[in-house]
Design an enzyme around this catalytic site. Sequence first.
Site, PDB file in Angstrom:
ATOM      1  N   ASP A 137      -7.482  -3.633  -1.618  1.00  0.00           N
ATOM      2  CA  ASP A 137      -7.392  -3.540  -3.324  1.00  0.00           C
ATOM      3  C   ASP A 137      -6.683  -2.320  -3.903  1.00  0.00           C
ATOM      4  OD1 ASP A 137      -8.639  -2.824  -6.170  1.00  0.00           O
ATOM      5  OD2 ASP A 137      -9.006  -4.844  -5.682  1.00  0.00           O
ATOM      6  N   TRP A 166      -9.038  -6.665  -7.915  1.00  0.00           N
ATOM      7  CA  TRP A 166      -8.057  -7.527  -7.263  1.00  0.00           C
ATOM      8  C   TRP A 166      -9.067  -8.391  -6.257  1.00  0.00           C
ATOM      9  CZ3 TRP A 166      -5.687  -7.742 -11.210  1.00  0.00           C
ATOM     10  CH2 TRP A 166      -5.164  -6.871 -11.998  1.00  0.00           C
ATOM     11  N   ASP A 167      -9.836  -7.597  -5.313  1.00  0.00           N
ATOM     12  CA  ASP A 167     -10.572  -8.221  -4.487  1.00  0.00           C
ATOM     13  C   ASP A 167     -11.668  -9.298  -5.029  1.00  0.00           C
ATOM     14  OD1 ASP A 167     -10.182  -6.933  -1.834  1.00  0.00           O
ATOM     15  OD2 ASP A 167     -11.201  -5.035  -2.524  1.00  0.00           O
ATOM     16  N   LEU A 168     -12.248  -8.949  -6.119  1.00  0.00           N
ATOM     17  CA  LEU A 168     -13.027 -10.007  -6.880  1.00  0.00           C
ATOM     18  C   LEU A 168     -12.277 -11.150  -7.598  1.00  0.00           C
ATOM     19  CD1 LEU A 168     -15.316  -7.109  -8.544  1.00  0.00           C
ATOM     20  CD2 LEU A 168     -15.697  -8.443  -6.342  1.00  0.00           C
TER      21      LEU A 168
END
Length: 380
Positions: A137, A166-168
């Site tokens: 991320d 961005w990970d989520l």
Amino acid sequence: MTPTDKPLAGLRIVEVSSFIASPFAGLTLSQLGAEVIRVDPIGGAADVNRWPLTADGESIYWTGLNRGKRSVEADLRSEAGQEMVQRLVTESGPGGGILLTNQAGRSWMSHTVLSRIRPDVITLEVLGRTDGTPGVDYTVNAGLGFPQITGPVDHAVPVNHVLPAWDLACGLYAALCISAAVRRREQSGVGAHITLPLEDTALSVAGTLGYLTEPQVNEHSRTGTGNDVYGTYGTDFTTADGGRFMIVALTPRHFRDLVDLTGVRDAVDAVEKALGADFRREADRFTHRAVLNGLFEPWFARHSTADVAAVLETASVLSQQYRTFDDVVADGVLADNPMFAELDQPGIGRYLAAGFPAAFEGAHYTTGPAPSLGADTPAE
């Protein structure tokens, strides 16, 4: 509510992953009723002891992302371990045959290999960068541009965001993609090979929100605005006793209320006339925000946090006092929210754990605790 009542009941997903995006996708699918089997190498993947930890060294992070899953350990470098994972993925049944992983590049669990065993297999590979090279991320975000416009306007260096957005987002896209692939398989009998780069997730969102369109169309990107909301009127103010509030006036009504509650109607009207502005328009409120900030600020500075909160409760203007995570827990927000349910997590203790944010027929889907590492490993 029983597990069979949930929308994804009957699905079985094998998750070979670590860190955030892929485990978060697995957690989301588990909350919606899927059986998710997380596969770790012997002793756990790189995130098994990731912070935050309890005083006894247990990973709050790992248990949080792996609630409701089953846990299998396997020697992923051995032929026997690889064959075990292949069997888990390709077992017969309409709800199986699904692999979720961020461990791309392992030929033995590639879509090509798995589809030879089960032609309708669904595989989803979370990648780092678009070209398949590693990325996380914070490195993806650094290369995108957001840190350059985050933080105070007079701060000369990039500021990273503490939320791995961005990970989520990638995890949620992954869960959506698997659900879509399952629906297509039910209708047509075909599997799917899905690749989802973290970098493309970020680029897609940034493009959709206009951050990447501006340089193409206007030949320049937006600049940082600090705590001022871009394109409308919104900023933060400090009270007489050091409290801090975020104020947002999205509509003309919001703005009128803010003007009236701060008692600066005559001054705002005079400024509006002098500047030739129309503060009914978002663009004008944003353009002249520095002048407006100066007019509103003294009212907040003269009043206590409690007084400001009481006045704002009666106004339409959007507002929220800045709080810490400690404040949120102490205020009883979790206990009052039906999305949270008490969870007894071995190694961690009892706490209020978040369920699925959407309510189906008024109910939030929850999961049980995270398993102990390797608790469901098949006997040799």
